[in-house]
Design an enzyme around this catalytic site. Structure first.
Site, PDB file in Angstrom:
ATOM      1  N   ALA A 197     -23.844 -12.384   1.793  1.00  0.00           N
ATOM      2  CA  ALA A 197     -24.872 -11.515   2.294  1.00  0.00           C
ATOM      3  C   ALA A 197     -24.833 -10.838   3.358  1.00  0.00           C
ATOM      4  CB  ALA A 197     -26.308 -12.650   2.084  1.00  0.00           C
ATOM      5  N   GLU A 239     -25.885  -1.153   2.976  1.00  0.00           N
ATOM      6  CA  GLU A 239     -26.603  -0.031   3.886  1.00  0.00           C
ATOM      7  C   GLU A 239     -25.690   1.263   4.266  1.00  0.00           C
ATOM      8  OE1 GLU A 239     -29.204   0.775   6.970  1.00  0.00           O
ATOM      9  OE2 GLU A 239     -29.229  -1.172   5.971  1.00  0.00           O
ATOM     10  N   GLY A 276     -22.613  -8.155   2.474  1.00  0.00           N
ATOM     11  CA  GLY A 276     -23.064  -7.316   1.525  1.00  0.00           C
ATOM     12  C   GLY A 276     -24.254  -6.347   2.208  1.00  0.00           C
ATOM     13  N   ASP A 277     -24.870  -6.889   3.101  1.00  0.00           N
ATOM     14  CA  ASP A 277     -26.177  -6.281   3.914  1.00  0.00           C
ATOM     15  C   ASP A 277     -25.369  -4.681   4.341  1.00  0.00           C
ATOM     16  OD1 ASP A 277     -28.616  -5.777   5.041  1.00  0.00           O
ATOM     17  OD2 ASP A 277     -27.740  -6.470   6.661  1.00  0.00           O
ATOM     18  N   ALA A 278     -24.441  -4.977   5.034  1.00  0.00           N
ATOM     19  CA  ALA A 278     -23.539  -3.866   5.601  1.00  0.00           C
ATOM     20  C   ALA A 278     -22.971  -3.060   4.561  1.00  0.00           C
ATOM     21  CB  ALA A 278     -22.717  -4.433   6.646  1.00  0.00           C
TER      22      ALA A 278
END
Length: 138
Positions: free
Chosen positions: A16, A24, A19-21
């Site tokens: 995560a 984004e 994946g967040d980066a």
């Protein structure tokens, strides 16, 4: 350890984080390509795409539209079920966990070098937000 083994061994929170980066970056590029340049406007608009509520709604749509493979669903579940030591801000614990699963899916796609699939899903998500399909974001 090979690159493939590395991401397969990672826990859902680490996936995560990646994946967040990754997601984004797609959102930020989209907003800049739309002509937005002021930081406050960019940040405000970005939350429509990257908030926990938006990500949870996007996963619901992915399931409704049946666009995830079984393997992708497994990585989503790995993130959703991961033990997190951070707390949800401005959302329920369940919504936060679902959004963690969303981010884990994007982390898996990033680390397994599935760049075409990553771009395809990111574009699909952006299109759903733009089309106003996120009922809980209104």
């Amino acid at each position: 350890m090979t690159e493939e083994q590395d991401y397969q061994q990672l826990n859902g929170i680490a996936l995560a984080y990646m994946g967040d980066a990754a997601y984004e970056v797609f959102v930020r590029r989209h907003l800049i390509e739309q002509g937005l340049t002021k930081p406050t406007k960019l940040h405000h608009k970005a939350t429509m795409y990257v908030s926990a509520k938006a990500q949870a709604a996007l996963i619901d749509l992915m399931n409704t539209d049946a666009i995830l493979s079984e393997e992708e669903q497994n990585y989503f579940r790995r993130g959703r079920n991961a033990k997190s030591y951070t707390h949800a801000k401005n959302t329920s614990v369940m919504t936060y966990r679902i959004s963690t699963g969303f981010e884990a899916l994007f982390g898996y796609l990033t680390l397994s070098n599935q760049t075409n699939r990553l771009a395809e899903l990111a574009q699909w998500c952006i299109e759903q937000v733009e089309a106003g399909r996120l009922a809980n974001e209104k």
